[in-house]
Design an enzyme around this catalytic site. Structure first.
Site, PDB file in Angstrom:
ATOM      1  N   GLY A 197      27.294 -17.974   0.208  1.00 44.32           N
ATOM      2  CA  GLY A 197      26.124 -17.193  -0.110  1.00 44.32           C
ATOM      3  C   GLY A 197      25.332 -17.933  -1.165  1.00 44.32           C
ATOM      4  O   GLY A 197      25.562 -19.102  -1.439  1.00 44.32           O
ATOM      5  N   GLN A 198      24.454 -17.220  -1.748  1.00 50.10           N
ATOM      6  CA  GLN A 198      23.482 -17.842  -2.636  1.00 50.10           C
ATOM      7  C   GLN A 198      24.104 -18.259  -3.950  1.00 50.10           C
ATOM      8  O   GLN A 198      25.014 -17.645  -4.458  1.00 50.10           O
ATOM      9  CB  GLN A 198      22.340 -16.862  -2.899  1.00 50.10           C
ATOM     10  CG  GLN A 198      21.523 -16.529  -1.662  1.00 50.10           C
ATOM     11  CD  GLN A 198      22.202 -15.496  -0.764  1.00 50.10           C
ATOM     12  OE1 GLN A 198      23.370 -15.178  -0.972  1.00 50.10           O
ATOM     13  NE2 GLN A 198      21.480 -15.000   0.220  1.00 50.10           N
ATOM     14  N   GLY A 199      23.567 -19.302  -4.485  1.00 54.69           N
ATOM     15  CA  GLY A 199      24.028 -19.828  -5.760  1.00 54.69           C
ATOM     16  C   GLY A 199      23.951 -18.829  -6.887  1.00 54.69           C
ATOM     17  O   GLY A 199      24.650 -18.954  -7.881  1.00 54.69           O
ATOM     18  N   ARG A 200      23.152 -17.805  -6.725  1.00 56.36           N
ATOM     19  CA  ARG A 200      23.000 -16.865  -7.846  1.00 56.36           C
ATOM     20  C   ARG A 200      24.281 -16.075  -8.093  1.00 56.36           C
ATOM     21  O   ARG A 200      24.434 -15.462  -9.133  1.00 56.36           O
ATOM     22  CB  ARG A 200      21.817 -15.936  -7.624  1.00 56.36           C
ATOM     23  CG  ARG A 200      21.961 -14.988  -6.469  1.00 56.36           C
ATOM     24  CD  ARG A 200      20.595 -14.357  -6.147  1.00 56.36           C
ATOM     25  NE  ARG A 200      20.501 -14.066  -4.737  1.00 56.36           N
ATOM     26  CZ  ARG A 200      20.357 -12.853  -4.252  1.00 56.36           C
ATOM     27  NH1 ARG A 200      20.268 -11.839  -5.065  1.00 56.36           N
ATOM     28  NH2 ARG A 200      20.293 -12.666  -2.960  1.00 56.36           N
ATOM     29  N   TYR A 201      25.209 -16.074  -7.148  1.00 57.33           N
ATOM     30  CA  TYR A 201      26.481 -15.383  -7.383  1.00 57.33           C
ATOM     31  C   TYR A 201      27.514 -16.288  -8.059  1.00 57.33           C
ATOM     32  O   TYR A 201      28.568 -15.845  -8.463  1.00 57.33           O
ATOM     33  CB  TYR A 201      27.073 -14.874  -6.073  1.00 57.33           C
ATOM     34  CG  TYR A 201      26.174 -13.890  -5.380  1.00 57.33           C
ATOM     35  CD1 TYR A 201      25.741 -12.744  -6.041  1.00 57.33           C
ATOM     36  CD2 TYR A 201      25.762 -14.111  -4.075  1.00 57.33           C
ATOM     37  CE1 TYR A 201      24.895 -11.851  -5.410  1.00 57.33           C
ATOM     38  CE2 TYR A 201      24.916 -13.210  -3.430  1.00 57.33           C
ATOM     39  CZ  TYR A 201      24.486 -12.089  -4.106  1.00 57.33           C
ATOM     40  OH  TYR A 201      23.676 -11.208  -3.495  1.00 57.33           O
TER      41      TYR A 201
END
Ligand code: G3D
Ligand code: MG
Length: 187
Positions: free
Chosen positions: A72-76
């Site tokens: 998933g996205q790097g923001r996690y």
């Protein structure tokens, strides 16, 4: 005795909790593996869903498991990296039949190995080359080559072929982790 009980047996002498991180891309088989490993009395301590990201936590007498998808996205990323410093052993799960995403798994592994909370610790890493039952699966030797495991020199590691649905290969992995944890996990 469940596999996890056996693993936690290593703590009989030391009576302290060991934190195991179970990581890998989504759909690699982590939840299936953990469900096979955890004793029936393990409590699902905590499932923390945020939007698009879930951390599963299980606890048995002397062993705690934190499981999450490294995708998933790097923001996690910050969310999951937060757990690295407490981890004393890592189980890294790979879908051996997903050749397309093997390179993504390698990138995540490299990022993990270079993280400041992991890089300088002799933390044991058990790899499950999972989904061996599928026709498209590559061998564990091939998985090991694709992930360049031979280049990991400063941590004990081991790779096992597994079929998490049948539970095959899990025992071998847990046995290795149990053996190595005696000498490498500082409790
Ligand atoms: P994750 O927790 O890493 O995201 P899951 O992965 O444990 O949820 O597994 C993802 C899917 O792969 C599940 O199928 C699960 O049954 C399947 N799976 C897990 N391990 C194996 C394996 O060794 N062999 C095969 N053939 N399948 C496996 P569904 O259909 O429920 O999405
Ligand atoms: Mg899962």
């Amino acid at each position: 005795m469940g596999l996890l009980d056996k693993l936690s047996g290593l703590l009989g002498l030391k009576k302290k909790e060991v934190h195991v991180l179970c990581l890998g891309l989504d759909n690699s088989g982590k939840t299936t593996i953990i469900n096979k490993l955890k004793p029936s009395n393990a409590q699902c301590q905590d499932i923390v869903p945020t939007i698009g990201f879930t951390i599963e936590k299980f606890k048995s007498s002397s062993l705690s498991f934190t499981v999450f998808d490294m995708s998933g996205q790097g923001r996690y990323r910050n969310l999951w990296e937060h757990y690295y410093k407490d981890g004393q052993a890592i189980i890294f799960v790979i879908d051996s039949s997903d050749k397309l995403r093997m390179v993504v798994a390698k990138e995540e592994l490299d990022t993990l190995l270079n993280h400041p909370d992991i890089k300088h610790r002799r933390i044991p890493i058990l790899f499950f080359a999972n989904k061996m039952d599928l026709r498209d699966a590559v061998t564990s030797v091939k998985v090991s080559q694709l992930l360049c495991l031979e280049s990991i020199k400063d941590k004990p590691w081991h790779i096992c072929a597994s079929d998490a649905i049948k539970g095959e290969g899990l025992q071998e992995g847990v046995d290795w982790l149990q053996g190595t944890s005696h000498t490498t996990v500082h409790l």
